[in-house]
Design an enzyme around this catalytic site. Structure first.
Site, mmCIF file in Angstrom:
data_model
loop_
_atom_site.group_PDB
_atom_site.id
_atom_site.type_symbol
_atom_site.label_atom_id
_atom_site.label_comp_id
_atom_site.label_asym_id
_atom_site.label_seq_id
_atom_site.Cartn_x
_atom_site.Cartn_y
_atom_site.Cartn_z
ATOM 1 N N CYS A 79 0.801 -1.231 0.000
ATOM 2 C CA CYS A 79 0.000 0.000 0.000
ATOM 3 C C CYS A 79 0.833 1.280 0.000
ATOM 4 O O CYS A 79 0.696 2.117 -0.889
ATOM 5 C CB CYS A 79 -0.941 -0.001 1.207
ATOM 6 S SG CYS A 79 -2.201 -1.286 1.147
ATOM 7 N N HIS A 135 -1.388 6.449 2.162
ATOM 8 C CA HIS A 135 -1.309 5.460 3.232
ATOM 9 C C HIS A 135 -0.627 6.098 4.427
ATOM 10 O O HIS A 135 0.391 6.749 4.294
ATOM 11 C CB HIS A 135 -0.503 4.243 2.780
ATOM 12 C CG HIS A 135 -0.408 3.171 3.823
ATOM 13 N ND1 HIS A 135 -1.338 2.162 3.932
ATOM 14 C CD2 HIS A 135 0.497 2.951 4.799
ATOM 15 C CE1 HIS A 135 -1.003 1.363 4.923
ATOM 16 N NE2 HIS A 135 0.109 1.828 5.471
#
Length: 476
Positions: A79, A135
């Protein structure tokens, strides 16, 4: 050679000039951007054909009027590095962001990085976001709230991690022995699934979509860059029960696998694969249930995307808004005996990418050229007529929207660590590990990457070309 900080200051000066120039023109002439990112979404979306039973009507409908990139790959199969690279325009090998604990603004030379939404803002755009776009790193990074890079968006609804969780007593009831996994494995705390009796409107991903939908109902005096992040099908696979009801577990088709698939991937590749978990799922009879749960969560994510697309359809901005729907990387569900992401194989590196440009007048096409998510930044800059940002690592794929069959021979680079990389061309996938072990797969005859042909002397020139390409793409 100028540092990234010096380049950032120079770019900001250019952008201030550009924003003044754009302000002289009517806002309606500049296209808006709606960017939708779906977490952990592999190519099982119906239009991409990754799984024959996937139910994703909303993304499928968008594909019918978009350019569908059937060979789109992430810059990193995790991510944080994937999102960081796409949103900064710099490869992981440039920023050295390879994991989930780093934050690019804390790294020397990248403190003043101009992110994709910041570039649009500096060029006269209003920017807004909801859900998971950036993220939020754990560890040393000091980001005050989840899923954000403070300063990248003018307004933002932060947070929103998927759907409502079931009661604690109802979790982890599938008979899986997680002691087989290393103590540090994130799967020990997140690998679970269950349908929850809750209406869509009360779930967090739906609320992220609703925030963006309300933005589209407002009147805006400037063009906008609107981003919406959908967290599912990220683990744990909790979603409203109605999406689990779409699938008959006993009728679920399983991914094709080869029992000896890990025999030719080397020691590092074997360790990366979560074979212990796969064997445990098979032992407990949970493989079909887990695949069904992923599909259910994907269908739930599709419904959230659909809610936002319906809002765009009903808005005043439909004919002047470029829509991008993408994942941040793929996900294994038993292929290579692996469950999760963070590998350099096809299932983890590949992700859906749809680009709808209303100026194309709904002319749908499938582009089979290899592209990378690192290309999104320069592509949107070109499509919206903004000044070129010359220091980006990617290249605009805007020409492919007009001519999907255009010759395009740049392999996509996916990196897991400093000396762990993969290159994907239209025919081959090449992987190299820190110990020098190499993998090579010929997708013309081996789309599942079952047969590593790197040791075949017939492929000496192919390997040499990939090694040269890797050196060219990774900057010192």
């Amino acid at each position: 050679m100028k540092s990234k900080v010096e380049k950032g200051v120079f770019v900001l000066i250019i952008m201030m000039y550009a924003s003044v120039m754009i302000a002289k023109h009517p806002a309606e002439k500049a296209p808006n951007v709606l960017l939708i990112m779906v977490d952990d979404m592999n190519d099982w979306v119906g239009a991409f054909g990754g799984h024959p039973q996937a139910i994703t009507p909303h993304m499928d409908a968008l594909a019918e009027k978009s350019v569908l990139f059937s060979k789109a790959y992430c810059s990193a199969p995790l991510c944080n590095p994937s999102r960081t690279s796409m949103l900064t325009g710099y490869l992981p090998s440039t920023t050295q962001v390879f994991g989930n604990s780093e934050h690019f603004r804390e790294l020397e030379g990248f403190e003043n990085t101009v992110t994709l939404p910041q570039y649009f803002h500096a060029n006269g755009y209003k920017t807004a976001a909801s859900g998971k776009i950036f993220h939020s790193p754990r560890g040393p990074a000091k980001v005050p709230k989840p899923q954000s890079d403070p300063g990248s968006f003018e307004q933002e609804r932060r947070g929103g991690l998927g759907a409502t969780y079931p009661d604690q007593a109802d979790r982890f009831q599938h008979g899986i022995n997680f002691d087989i996994l290393p103590p540090s494995s994130h799967l020990r705390k997140s690998f679970d699934w269950l349908g929850v009796e809750v209406p869509d409107e009360q779930t967090q991903d739906w609320q992220s979509a609703e925030y963006a939908a309300q933005f589209l109902k407002e009147s805006h005096d400037k063009p906008f860059f609107l981003a919406c992040g959908i967290f599912r099908p990220h683990l744990p696979w909790y979603a409203p029960q109605q999406y689990f009801d779409l699938y008959d577990v006993d009728q679920i088709e399983l991914p094709k696998i080869l029992a000896t698939d890990l025999d030719d991937v080397g020691s590092i590749g074997s360790k990366i694969a979560q074979k212990e978990l796969h064997d445990e799922l098979v032992r407990t009879g949970n493989w079909q249930a887990a695949v069904s749960a992923y599909l259910a969560n994907l269908s739930y994510a599709d419904a959230c995307v659909g809610h936002l697309l319906d809002a765009l359809q009903a808005s005043d901005y439909l004919d002047n808004t470029i829509v991008v729907v993408m994942g941040d990387h793929g996900w294994h569900l038993g292929e290579k005996s692996h469950w999760s992401k963070n590998t350099l194989w096809e299932e983890s590196a590949k992700t859906p990418l749809l680009i709808y440009d209303p100026r194309q007048k709904g002319e749908a096409a499938v582009c089979e050229r290899v592209v990378s998510l690192i290309d999104i930044y320069p592509t949107l800059v070109e499509l919206c007529g903004l000044p070129t940002k010359s220091d980006l690592d990617g290249q605009s794929i805007a020409p492919l929207l007009k001519k999907p069959n255009l010759t395009w021979e740049r392999p996509a680079l996916t990196s897991k660590d400093k000396k762990m990389h993969s290159l994907r061309s239209e025919r081959y996938r090449y992987i190299v590990y820190p110990d020098g072990f190499e993998e090579l797969y010929d997708h013309e005859v081996d789309p599942m990457e079952w047969n590593n042909i790197a040791s075949d002397k017939k492929n000496i020139k192919v390997l040499a070309n990939f090694r040269k390409e890797l050196s060219a793409q990774i900057k010192p």
